[in-house]
Motif scaffolding. Structure first.
Motif, PDB file in Angstrom:
ATOM      1  N   UNK A 225       0.852  -1.184   0.000  1.00  0.00           N
ATOM      2  CA  UNK A 225       0.000   0.000   0.000  1.00  0.00           C
ATOM      3  C   UNK A 225       0.892   1.241   0.000  1.00  0.00           C
ATOM      4  N   UNK A 226       0.471   2.307  -0.675  1.00  0.00           N
ATOM      5  CA  UNK A 226       1.264   3.535  -0.703  1.00  0.00           C
ATOM      6  C   UNK A 226       1.492   4.094   0.702  1.00  0.00           C
ATOM      7  N   UNK A 227       2.673   4.641   0.935  1.00  0.00           N
ATOM      8  CA  UNK A 227       3.035   5.220   2.219  1.00  0.00           C
ATOM      9  C   UNK A 227       2.712   6.715   2.198  1.00  0.00           C
ATOM     10  N   UNK A 228       1.724   7.167   2.991  1.00  0.00           N
ATOM     11  CA  UNK A 228       1.359   8.589   2.963  1.00  0.00           C
ATOM     12  C   UNK A 228       2.466   9.517   3.437  1.00  0.00           C
ATOM     13  N   UNK A 229       3.445   9.002   4.181  1.00  0.00           N
ATOM     14  CA  UNK A 229       4.562   9.835   4.628  1.00  0.00           C
ATOM     15  C   UNK A 229       5.406  10.300   3.445  1.00  0.00           C
ATOM     16  N   UNK A 230       5.293   9.606   2.315  1.00  0.00           N
ATOM     17  CA  UNK A 230       6.081   9.950   1.129  1.00  0.00           C
ATOM     18  C   UNK A 230       5.282  10.764   0.115  1.00  0.00           C
ATOM     19  N   UNK A 231       4.022  11.061   0.406  1.00  0.00           N
ATOM     20  CA  UNK A 231       3.164  11.769  -0.549  1.00  0.00           C
ATOM     21  C   UNK A 231       3.301  13.286  -0.400  1.00  0.00           C
TER      22      UNK A 231
ATOM     23  N   UNK B  25      -8.784  -3.752  -8.313  1.00  0.00           N
ATOM     24  CA  UNK B  25      -7.792  -4.116  -9.323  1.00  0.00           C
ATOM     25  C   UNK B  25      -6.683  -5.006  -8.781  1.00  0.00           C
ATOM     26  N   UNK B  26      -6.763  -5.382  -7.500  1.00  0.00           N
ATOM     27  CA  UNK B  26      -5.760  -6.248  -6.905  1.00  0.00           C
ATOM     28  C   UNK B  26      -4.577  -5.509  -6.305  1.00  0.00           C
ATOM     29  N   UNK B  27      -4.523  -4.191  -6.450  1.00  0.00           N
ATOM     30  CA  UNK B  27      -3.448  -3.387  -5.853  1.00  0.00           C
ATOM     31  C   UNK B  27      -4.066  -2.477  -4.799  1.00  0.00           C
ATOM     32  N   UNK B  28      -3.475  -2.421  -3.598  1.00  0.00           N
ATOM     33  CA  UNK B  28      -4.071  -1.609  -2.542  1.00  0.00           C
ATOM     34  C   UNK B  28      -3.826  -0.115  -2.738  1.00  0.00           C
ATOM     35  N   UNK B  29      -4.811   0.659  -2.344  1.00  0.00           N
ATOM     36  CA  UNK B  29      -4.678   2.103  -2.224  1.00  0.00           C
ATOM     37  C   UNK B  29      -4.565   2.414  -0.741  1.00  0.00           C
TER      38      UNK B  29
ATOM     39  N   UNK C  79      -7.102   9.843  -1.369  1.00  0.00           N
ATOM     40  CA  UNK C  79      -6.863   8.464  -1.796  1.00  0.00           C
ATOM     41  C   UNK C  79      -5.558   8.457  -2.577  1.00  0.00           C
ATOM     42  N   UNK C  80      -4.635   7.594  -2.121  1.00  0.00           N
ATOM     43  CA  UNK C  80      -3.313   7.497  -2.750  1.00  0.00           C
ATOM     44  C   UNK C  80      -3.164   6.173  -3.476  1.00  0.00           C
ATOM     45  N   UNK C  81      -2.449   6.212  -4.585  1.00  0.00           N
ATOM     46  CA  UNK C  81      -2.085   4.993  -5.292  1.00  0.00           C
ATOM     47  C   UNK C  81      -0.582   5.026  -5.525  1.00  0.00           C
TER      48      UNK C  81
END
Length: 195
Positions: A61-67, A91-95, A115-117
């Motif tokens: 899952x995307x790391x919000x600390x890097x967004x 789609x099988x990939x976590x947000x 919402x991050x991808x």
């Protein structure tokens, strides 16, 4: 005694070499069967192993600390107050859904819900803004479950209401449908007064 109309077949004569070859073949079959035993923990209702169970890494899952969030914090920085991963679009990939506000020593700064991808780069990308900080809302309860984002939004009925004490509350959900997040809500009276 009647003789057979069929010619004598060479393989019907047994010899020590024939028995040795048969024994070797049977040993190979038994050994192969021993190697191909079913998983002891498997049952008819157990799903088959996935690629992740075989050592292939699943998408993180995307790391919000890097967004990079679109907040105007006047040099104070921002705080990721809450976060929750989930495959929202199937789609099988976590947000990752992140509740973010400007860092503040006191008071209740307004929150944004994003919402991050994870794209091909190292920095997660914002694909949707569910709550914009300009709405001057803060977020109470928050969860991501079964492809649904749910939150309790706290707000103010007028600018005269102190920022410490929101007087409006709304329970909302967002769900990905037909290429967009669809919001539904149920308003509540936080004091429980009701009409």
């Amino acid at each position: 005694m009647q003789t057979s109309a069929l010619p004598d077949l060479a393989h019907t004569d047994t010899s020590p070499m024939h028995w040795l070859a048969t024994a070797a073949a049977m040993a190979a079959v038994v050994a192969a069967a021993g190697l191909l035993q079913p998983d002891a923990s498997a049952s008819a209702s157990t799903p088959h192993r996935t690629a992740a169970q075989h050592g292939t890494p699943s998408a993180a899952a995307p790391d919000p600390a890097r967004a990079d969030f679109p907040l105007e914090c006047g040099g104070q920085g921002h705080t990721v107050a809450k976060e929750a991963p989930g495959d929202l679009d199937g789609d099988g990939r976590p947000e990752t859904v992140a509740v973010v506000h400007c860092a503040a020593g006191f008071g209740t700064p307004p929150s944004g819900v994003y919402v991050l991808t994870q794209g091909s780069g190292a920095t997660p990308r914002i694909v949707a803004t569910l709550v914009d900080p300009v709405q001057k809302m803060s977020v109470g309860d928050f969860a991501v479950r079964d492809r649904v984002v749910s939150a309790t939004l706290l707000g103010y009925s007028s600018p005269e209401v102190p920022s410490c004490c929101p007087d409006e509350q709304e329970k909302v959900t967002w769900q990905w449908q037909n290429g967009a997040f669809v919001r539904s809500s149920q308003s509540e009276d936080p004091a429980g007064a009701g009409v």
